[in-house]
Design a protein around this motif. Structure first.
Motif, short mmCIF file in Angstrom:
data_model
loop_
_atom_site.label_atom_id
_atom_site.label_comp_id
_atom_site.label_asym_id
_atom_site.label_seq_id
_atom_site.Cartn_x
_atom_site.Cartn_y
_atom_site.Cartn_z
N THR A 488 2.15 8.32 -4.26
CA THR A 488 2.60 8.32 -2.86
C THR A 488 3.95 9.00 -2.67
O THR A 488 4.39 9.18 -1.53
CB THR A 488 2.72 6.87 -2.33
N GLN A 511 -0.02 3.94 -4.66
CA GLN A 511 1.35 3.54 -4.97
C GLN A 511 1.55 3.48 -6.48
O GLN A 511 0.70 3.04 -7.24
CB GLN A 511 1.65 2.18 -4.33
N HIS A 514 1.20 0.07 -8.44
CA HIS A 514 -0.19 -0.36 -8.35
C HIS A 514 -1.04 0.43 -9.35
O HIS A 514 -1.91 -0.13 -10.05
CB HIS A 514 -0.71 -0.16 -6.92
N THR A 544 6.60 1.18 -1.07
CA THR A 544 5.99 1.23 0.25
C THR A 544 7.02 1.14 1.37
O THR A 544 6.73 1.49 2.52
CB THR A 544 4.97 0.08 0.43
N ASP A 545 8.24 0.66 1.03
CA ASP A 545 9.31 0.58 2.03
C ASP A 545 10.25 1.77 1.99
O ASP A 545 11.29 1.78 2.65
CB ASP A 545 10.10 -0.73 1.84
N ARG A 563 3.44 -7.79 -3.02
CA ARG A 563 4.69 -7.78 -3.79
C ARG A 563 5.24 -9.21 -3.82
O ARG A 563 5.82 -9.68 -2.85
CB ARG A 563 5.68 -6.81 -3.14
#
Length: 797
Positions: A488, A511, A514, A544-545, A563
């Motif tokens: 990602t 991700q 992951h 992801t943030d 998470r």
């Protein structure tokens, strides 16, 4: 008893069966083996290579046919790996004799190509025998050894589909090739001094066209003895070699290659040449002497003095490392350089050579002779090269042993392109991996093929090498990807390559952490839908943030993740600059912990004049400071804080040297002051736990000021991280009821940490999954990407 009537033998029951054998069954002497087995059992029929595998038709008495079918897999040649045997009954034809027929190039490609394999004992005996016609033949091989993956240009595996196609067999080799009783029966790379490839030596000071008429190996050894650096062409590309016992030669190679302090690998003449240098258990000895012949990372013994038969490498071979990377010779050229067939040699053979990849730092390994003379100019004093082309590059594999089991850190020569059997089916797909330690992965159905090690994708030449290797792996697997999968991270060059080459095909993104967890699940055959506590510790991964993750506790399966916890975030001052300068990470962590950056701390003393005020303002204002939860960066910070490593010249240097310091402590010292404070992160509902290292850092600062040895600080830190893993996994079990923990990410290449974590988790009743055949670092990332995204496509989820 009366005699049988005339013609009874002709009317005795006969059975004819087609047997299709799939797996690694081409290029390993399988057809000669089948011929011998059928002949032994007096069966008629034929055998051929196809894209589907080896196809056999056997006919004869039913009990003999049954014995053939029962033995064809368990009695297979040593390099074969039989995955399946399918049988179909056919009408009997009444024929006699058994033949090997020409390969059938039509049909789907489903067979497997064998890895390159170390020279076998029979070939070594011939190599050293002055009476043998292959005495000192640098390309001696047979059905049980030699190049495979790196010379294959297509399937079925026949000489015409290898880089040996340009070397017509001489009459004697041709007779061996067609003699069912010969060890070289249908050995595709077979050759001899009359018809095979040729070695030659090219000298840098004589120009690219000049070479000596004397024996190239003897002359190369003379150069090595004189302190020269020689580029040596092997199976999968070039090495740069020098005498490892000569400090000046090793230092010069390090300087020319801009290697920094990154350890070099050693090639030893035999196990006896390193037994006095390293600890060797049975598992490590087996890895060293086996068919794959990887570089094996071995724990050092206390320093010894040189003595006859006990060579000692120069200090500059592996400065600051707790290990020596050692491999044994795996090609005839290597054996000759290191003293095999040495009768009458003009120069004494070295016992230890540095053998490092033939490239400039950051570039792919060189395989082409013209490129070698160009790109390695200025690095090498001479080139020991040959005219057998390398079709695909293949660097040395790197393995270490953790708790008695192999842990592959770089999966390349000797292992690629053996497939991984998947627990879940996947659509035809290509996962492109990451940007560091790049390995890509092709998959279809229940199989995944990982490429050999490609390298770091920040170099254009590496990206070109990626494309060539991907095309070759497609050609020998028959996989035509319908889906491409990337990380990602928005700036990954591997992802950009996928987008450029998508050609209208969908591109999925997975991700980073992951993918790491999915890789260890796939390696262990974990079924779809089974959730685990995934502990993913590494240096960098896009979260992801939008922040940099790397100290993650995820509740995950192939479908997705939550998470659960992470290392508390700190600023990453200057991005990659902080990775190269661990003292910056130490200062960032101290500030986050509320500990003053006093001048008596080693990390402060390492900060250049004038940089500390600028760095302080940068941290205060958050300028160019992406938040990170990276465990790898915490290792860097503690390494600098303890005075171990302040500047990293290669990836993970600070962490590797911190592990070395901990190993040197010689005992465990679990100090409860070294601990993490767990707090609930900000956010709605079930926000992740944050593991704040402030108490640990305060204790480490106190110890440093009290003069506690760096080794003690290092071992206390390792044990504190292991305790954190036990604590958080215990909390995750209470919350989610999960009993399995998967440890993954590059930080778990640290066997001291991995072993301590696994030991503690098992004591708490957890099932622990760790990598063995697939690297825990980004070299395993593509496998996880594949099973997450392509599995989703295959199942319609």
């Amino acid at each position: 008893m009366s005699a049988p009537p005339p013609g009874a033998a002709l009317t005795a029951p006969r059975r004819r069966v087609r047997v299709t054998v799939r797996g690694v069954v081409q290029g390993v002497g399988f057809r000669p083996f089948v011929h011998g087995l059928a002949t032994e059992l007096s069966l008629a029929g034929q055998v051929t290579n196809t894209g589907d595998g080896v196809v056999v038709e056997v006919e004869g008495p039913p009990d003999a046919v049954d014995r053939f079918c029962a033995r064809v897999a368990p009695d297979a040649p040593p390099l074969a790996h039989v995955e399946s045997v399918d049988t179909t009954d056919l009408p009997a034809t009444g024929g006699d004799g058994f033949t090997i027929v020409a390969s059938d190039p039509t049909g789907p490609v489903r067979t497997l190509v064998a890895p390159d394999t170390a020279t076998c004992a029979d070939c070594l005996a011939e190599l050293a025998d002055p009476a043998d016609r292959r005495h000192r033949h640098a390309f001696i091989t047979c059905t049980h050894c030699g190049p495979r993956f790196t010379i294959v240009t297509g399937l079925p595996y026949d000489r015409a589909h290898t880089t040996m196609s340009g070397f017509p067999l001489c009459p004697r080799c041709d007779r061996e090739y067609h003699d069912p009783g010969d060890r070289r029966f249908h050995a595709q790379p077979v050759a001899c001094p009359d018809c095979g490839p040729r070695l030659r030596l090219v000298l840098a000071d004589a120009g690219a066209a000049a070479s000596r008429e004397l024996d190239p190996v003897d002359e190369a050894r003379a150069l090595l003895a004189a302190g020269a650096i020689v580029a040596v062409k092997g199976i999968g590309g070039y090495h740069l070699a020098c005498d490892a016992t000569q400090p000046e030669a090793v230092a010069e190679l390090r300087r020319r290659k801009a290697r920094g302090d990154k350890p070099f690998a050693l090639m030893a003449a035999d196990v006896a040449a390193v037994e006095h240098l390293v600890h060797l258990d049975a598992a490590e000895r087996e890895l060293l002497t086996g068919r794959a012949r990887p570089v094996v990372l071995l724990r050092r013994r206390p320093p010894v003095r040189p003595a006859p038969g006990r060579p000692v490498p120069a200090d500059a071979v592996a400065p600051g490392s707790p290990d020596l990377g050692v491999m044994l010779p795996y090609t005839p050229v290597h054996h000759l350089l290191l003293g095999a067939a040495d009768r009458g040699a003009r120069t004494a053979a070295p016992r230890l050579l540095v053998m490092t990849s033939g490239n400039l730092s950051g570039e792919p390994i060189v395989t082409d002779d013209g490129e070698a003379l160009d790109r390695l100019a200025g690095l090498a004093d001479a080139w020991l090269l040959h005219d057998r082309p390398v079709h695909v590059p293949c660097d040395d594999s790197v393995v270490r042993v953790c708790d008695g089991r192999p842990l592959v850190l770089r999966r390349s020569r000797g292992y690629a392109p053996l497939p991984v059997t998947l627990p879940v089916p996947v659509a035809p797909a290509l996962a492109v991996g990451g940007d560091l330690k790049n390995v890509f992965c092709l998959g279809r159905g229940d199989r995944a093929w990982l490429s050999a090690h490609v390298g770091d994708m920040d170099d254009l030449a590496t990206q070109h090498a990626f494309g060539r290797a991907e095309r070759q792996l497609e050609s020998i697997t028959g996989v035509r990807p319908e889906l491409l999968v990337t990380d990602t991270h928005p700036a990954y060059r591997s992802a950009a390559w996928a987008r450029r080459h998508a050609g209208g095909r969908p591109v999925a993104r997975v991700q980073h952490h992951h993918a790491h967890i999915a890789a260890v699940l796939a390696e262990h055959g974990v079924e779809d839908g089974r959730r685990v506590i995934g502990v993913a510790f590494d240096g960098t991964g896009h979260g992801t943030d939008g922040t940099v993750w790397g100290g993650e506790f995820l509740l995950a399966d192939y479908d997705g993740f939550d998470r659960f916890a992470h290392l508390a975030q700190v600023p990453l001052p200057g991005g990659d600059a902080a990775v190269r300068r661990p003292y910056r990470m130490a200062l960032a962590h101290l500030r986050a912990a509320g500990v003053a950056a006093a001048a008596d701390l080693p990390c402060v003393a390492a900060c250049p004049d004038g940089e500390l005020p600028l760095l302080t303002r940068q941290l205060e204002r958050g300028l160019n400071c992406v938040p990170t939860s990276s465990m790898g960066r915490l290792f860097d910070a503690v390494s600098s804080l303890a005075g171990v490593c302040h500047h990293a010249g290669y990836e993970a240097q600070a962490a590797i040297e911190l592990e070395a310091a901990a190993v040197s402590a010689g005992c465990e010292d679990d100090d409860p002051r070294y601990t993490f404070r767990l707090t609930r992160g900000e956010g709605p509902g079930d926000a992740p736990l944050a593991a704040d290292p402030a108490p640990l850092l305060a204790a480490a600062v106190d110890d440093v000021r009290l003069g506690v040895p760096a080794a003690t600080v290092a071992v206390r830190f390792h044990l504190a991280v292991a305790r954190l893993v036990r604590t958080v996994c215990g909390a995750a079990r209470e919350t989610a009821g999960l009993e399995t923990v998967a440890l993954t990410g590059g930080v778990f290449a640290n066997v001291l940490l991995s072993s301590a974590c696994a030991r503690g988790l098992r004591a708490d009743g957890f099932t622990v999954l760790r990598h063995q055949r697939i690297p825990p670092n980004d070299g395993g990332l593509a496998l996880g990407q594949l099973v997450v995204a392509a599995r989703t496509a295959a199942t319609g989820r």
